[in-house]
Scaffold this motif. Sequence first.
Motif, PDB file in Angstrom:
ATOM      1  N   SER A 400       0.309  -0.950   0.264  1.00  0.00           N
ATOM      2  CA  SER A 400       0.097   0.497   0.050  1.00  0.00           C
ATOM      3  C   SER A 400       1.128   1.219  -0.197  1.00  0.00           C
ATOM      4  O   SER A 400      -0.038   2.349  -0.144  1.00  0.00           O
ATOM      5  CB  SER A 400      -0.653  -0.096   0.750  1.00  0.00           C
ATOM      6  N   PHE A 401       2.244   0.762   0.266  1.00  0.00           N
ATOM      7  CA  PHE A 401       2.987   1.765   0.184  1.00  0.00           C
ATOM      8  C   PHE A 401       3.640   2.510  -0.864  1.00  0.00           C
ATOM      9  O   PHE A 401       4.121   2.161  -1.417  1.00  0.00           O
ATOM     10  CB  PHE A 401       4.066   1.965   1.098  1.00  0.00           C
ATOM     11  N   ARG A 402       3.619   3.774  -1.310  1.00  0.00           N
ATOM     12  CA  ARG A 402       4.467   4.915  -3.134  1.00  0.00           C
ATOM     13  C   ARG A 402       5.445   4.362  -2.461  1.00  0.00           C
ATOM     14  O   ARG A 402       6.158   5.477  -1.485  1.00  0.00           O
ATOM     15  CB  ARG A 402       3.863   5.991  -2.903  1.00  0.00           C
ATOM     16  N   GLY A 403       6.709   3.976  -3.115  1.00  0.00           N
ATOM     17  CA  GLY A 403       7.803   4.133  -2.455  1.00  0.00           C
ATOM     18  C   GLY A 403       8.024   2.427  -2.331  1.00  0.00           C
ATOM     19  O   GLY A 403       7.396   2.553  -1.562  1.00  0.00           O
ATOM     20  N   SER A 404       9.669   2.573  -1.507  1.00  0.00           N
ATOM     21  CA  SER A 404      10.132   1.544  -1.019  1.00  0.00           C
ATOM     22  C   SER A 404       9.772   1.469   1.061  1.00  0.00           C
ATOM     23  O   SER A 404      10.450   2.952   1.011  1.00  0.00           O
ATOM     24  CB  SER A 404      11.417   0.982  -1.067  1.00  0.00           C
ATOM     25  N   VAL A 405       9.704   0.989   1.901  1.00  0.00           N
ATOM     26  CA  VAL A 405      10.043   0.984   3.507  1.00  0.00           C
ATOM     27  C   VAL A 405      10.700   0.066   3.257  1.00  0.00           C
ATOM     28  O   VAL A 405      10.060  -1.205   3.263  1.00  0.00           O
ATOM     29  CB  VAL A 405       8.096   1.148   3.669  1.00  0.00           C
ATOM     30  N   GLU A 406      11.044   0.481   4.819  1.00  0.00           N
ATOM     31  CA  GLU A 406      11.867  -1.129   5.663  1.00  0.00           C
ATOM     32  C   GLU A 406      10.657  -1.945   5.831  1.00  0.00           C
ATOM     33  O   GLU A 406      11.668  -3.370   4.990  1.00  0.00           O
ATOM     34  CB  GLU A 406      12.410  -0.041   6.917  1.00  0.00           C
ATOM     35  N   SER A 407       9.474  -1.604   6.075  1.00  0.00           N
ATOM     36  CA  SER A 407       8.675  -3.129   7.241  1.00  0.00           C
ATOM     37  C   SER A 407       8.965  -3.796   5.660  1.00  0.00           C
ATOM     38  O   SER A 407       8.699  -5.352   5.647  1.00  0.00           O
ATOM     39  CB  SER A 407       7.717  -2.506   7.341  1.00  0.00           C
ATOM     40  N   VAL A 408       8.788  -3.389   4.182  1.00  0.00           N
ATOM     41  CA  VAL A 408       8.684  -4.258   3.236  1.00  0.00           C
ATOM     42  C   VAL A 408       9.201  -5.424   2.865  1.00  0.00           C
ATOM     43  O   VAL A 408       9.689  -6.443   2.261  1.00  0.00           O
ATOM     44  CB  VAL A 408       7.628  -3.696   2.323  1.00  0.00           C
ATOM     45  N   GLN A 409      10.853  -4.065   2.669  1.00  0.00           N
ATOM     46  CA  GLN A 409      11.753  -4.549   2.431  1.00  0.00           C
ATOM     47  C   GLN A 409      12.622  -6.488   3.498  1.00  0.00           C
ATOM     48  O   GLN A 409      12.976  -7.315   3.170  1.00  0.00           O
ATOM     49  CB  GLN A 409      12.972  -3.606   2.701  1.00  0.00           C
ATOM     50  N   GLY A 410      11.896  -5.408   4.584  1.00  0.00           N
ATOM     51  CA  GLY A 410      12.100  -6.681   5.864  1.00  0.00           C
ATOM     52  C   GLY A 410      11.280  -8.110   5.536  1.00  0.00           C
ATOM     53  O   GLY A 410      12.033  -9.132   5.601  1.00  0.00           O
ATOM     54  N   GLN A 411      10.056  -7.738   5.070  1.00  0.00           N
ATOM     55  CA  GLN A 411       9.443  -9.392   4.873  1.00  0.00           C
ATOM     56  C   GLN A 411       9.637  -9.500   3.797  1.00  0.00           C
ATOM     57  O   GLN A 411      10.322 -11.124   3.505  1.00  0.00           O
ATOM     58  CB  GLN A 411       7.953  -8.340   4.643  1.00  0.00           C
ATOM     59  N   GLN A 412      10.543  -9.173   2.476  1.00  0.00           N
ATOM     60  CA  GLN A 412      11.498 -10.076   1.690  1.00  0.00           C
ATOM     61  C   GLN A 412      11.931 -10.420   1.596  1.00  0.00           C
ATOM     62  O   GLN A 412      12.584 -11.604   1.354  1.00  0.00           O
ATOM     63  CB  GLN A 412      10.808  -8.661   0.546  1.00  0.00           C
ATOM     64  N   LEU A 413      12.992  -9.920   2.433  1.00  0.00           N
ATOM     65  CA  LEU A 413      14.709 -10.170   2.979  1.00  0.00           C
ATOM     66  C   LEU A 413      14.218 -12.161   4.295  1.00  0.00           C
ATOM     67  O   LEU A 413      14.810 -12.911   3.742  1.00  0.00           O
ATOM     68  CB  LEU A 413      14.639  -8.862   3.989  1.00  0.00           C
ATOM     69  N   LEU A 414      13.391 -11.744   5.182  1.00  0.00           N
ATOM     70  CA  LEU A 414      12.955 -13.208   5.164  1.00  0.00           C
ATOM     71  C   LEU A 414      12.037 -13.852   5.257  1.00  0.00           C
ATOM     72  O   LEU A 414      12.678 -15.306   5.017  1.00  0.00           O
ATOM     73  CB  LEU A 414      11.583 -12.307   6.692  1.00  0.00           C
ATOM     74  N   GLU A 415      11.003 -13.537   3.695  1.00  0.00           N
ATOM     75  CA  GLU A 415      11.038 -14.941   3.113  1.00  0.00           C
ATOM     76  C   GLU A 415      11.721 -15.799   1.940  1.00  0.00           C
ATOM     77  O   GLU A 415      11.580 -16.724   1.598  1.00  0.00           O
ATOM     78  CB  GLU A 415      10.055 -13.959   2.025  1.00  0.00           C
TER      79      GLU A 415
END
Length: 708
Positions: A400-415
């Motif tokens: 839902s964010f325009r642009g990159s945020v750390e929570s999304v990056q972290g979820q992708q890293l975790l997966e």
Amino acid sequence: MTTQRPTFLGRLVAGRRRRLLILGLWLLLTLALGPLAGRFEGVQRNEPSSFLPGDAESVAVLEASKDFPSGELTPAIAAFRDPAGLGAEGRTAVERRRTAIAEAGIEGARPPSPVAFSEDGTGAVIAVPIDAEGDADVLVAAVDDVRDIVREGLGPGLEARVTGPAGFSADATRAFEGINSTLLFVTAGLVFVLLVLIYRSPVFWLLPLLTVVIAESVVRGIGTLLAEAGLVINGQTGGILLVLVFGAGTDYALLLTARYREELLLVEDKYEAMRVALRNAGPAIAASAGTVVAALLCLSFASVNSTAGLGPVGAMGVAVTAAAMLTLLPALLLIGGRRAFWPFVPRVGAVHSPDSGFWSRLGRAIDRRRRTAWIATTLALAALALGTLGLDDDLTTANSFRGSVESVQGQQLLERSFPAGEGAPTVVLVTDPGKTDTALEAARSADGVTRVGQPERGEPGTRFDVVLEEDPFDEAAFAAIEPLRRDLRAAVGDAVLVGGATAEEADLRTAVERDTKLLIPLVLLVVLGILVLLLRSVVAPVMLMATVVLSFLAALGGSLLLFEVVADFPGEDPSYPLFAFIFLVALGVDYNIFLMARVREEALVLPTREAMLKGLAVTGGVITSAGIVLAGTFSVLAVLPLVALTQLGITVAFGVLLDTLVVRSILVPALTFDLGDRVWWPSALSRRAASRATRAEAAAHLTGGDRT
């Protein structure tokens, strides 16, 4: 010219002393509410759980968590990964980060969990429970501190990000920071430019803009009081409220000012001109505001807290703004006098006939091809409406964010190293402790579950975590919640509840779907009822509602096509169609009210055809200006960093332009020309028109008989 008795508003405002009294009262109100207005952002709640309906199962789990020894905790998940493998050095670095978090004394943070390493040796996670006690500032500060710590002292190749429910909540809260300031400056700047272009005066723009700013300050102060009384207000509501106040306020200002200027060309006394303007334009403005207020109040019946909160807050904002435009603005206009219009000062006798203008020529052209005009316009709008088939509610917390945020990056890293569900485990609450073992076994055997955590006992019963295979913020995970609930209830009956971040969003989507089915018909009935009372007709309101609904579908379809071709958004928010409908129907019908109220006024002395021609000629310019201003203010939402608000702003702006330039300018006049006097059925106007036609026919018959 016969002087009519002034209305209550005219007597209230249009006087030498009364204008100053009105100005003083508004200034006192602004000063009294000023401290509250400054706290408006501080009382907003932007954590996702605050949006949930009170009867949702996940809310019951959330409430029960307060009575467990560990309390109501929101986990921040620190994810670490080295594609080449952590090795001894990497593992040591992660352990040091855990120790640093534990020793940092972060406010609200509980002791972190032991480090969990992935089976492939490339990743590690640390869960940091955060007890913010509902204080968003504490949660954001705690997440920021954890993020700062986990990045320190990492070797080359080792990445670290903080995600989890706390990470997503912090990023969502951060996205709303400064939202009102950004919107205020951008919206005020846009309205300033548009007013200068419309009035072509270096002075006059100040009066309506000052009125809007004062109204906005009062609205923010009252909004703070409502939030402190328990109403859920979030950043989205605050942003929409500001745009509503500026957009609707400027519209009402344009309509009143246009009628006032029209009267200044006819009478010398500015007070008499204002009394006439308020008598003639006031009811249409009040009806327009009443329509928007009534439509927004329908949102109060929503089960989703954020939607229900927008209803009374938005209605209050529009009501206060309309009151300011019908009292404060007239007072300022009377104080400024004719000179405020400089350099185009209206003088008595300098009447410009609208019969030779663009809108008069357009009306006559539509009249000549009335049926062709409304059929062609309807088909074009229906073609745009086909775009609604592409509606896709795949927009979630994660995208839902325009642009990159750390929570999304972290979820992708975790997966990349763990099951996706580790980022936000689902919570199972067993209210009968004797059934805990059965529930644990049922959870372990349920489809899509990769891990079941250790149970914790508390006063409400026993709770434990369930890690799903799917991304916890993805459609697939939302769809897995209901089957999980069914499996658990099949094993232990009603003594089990399922909550957690994934269940909360699943419950939210279910509630939005239920609200949409309830509120859309309710709003249609309420707006239709207001139109019937205003126009004292059945045919005209049904016609207007049909055109507005068609315009809404066309705006929605056209916007979805635009999103797919140009923006490539990941999907639409589940509440997007409902919010778009509320604003486009409530605001779109405004322009039909402004037009048809003037047409009905003229129809009291003219046949319907001539009344429409004159109504379109005298209102065309001001209504178009108002539509452009309203579309411009809603388009400001596109500057915000959230996809949902960007989409809503673009759709409402597009829909308002459709209403202004197509529906009100072509479709409604063409239908009115084609229906003729029947448009006023069953009012006295339709009966009088029929009687007039009968008398004309009889006269023609007698004349013909004399000739033979």
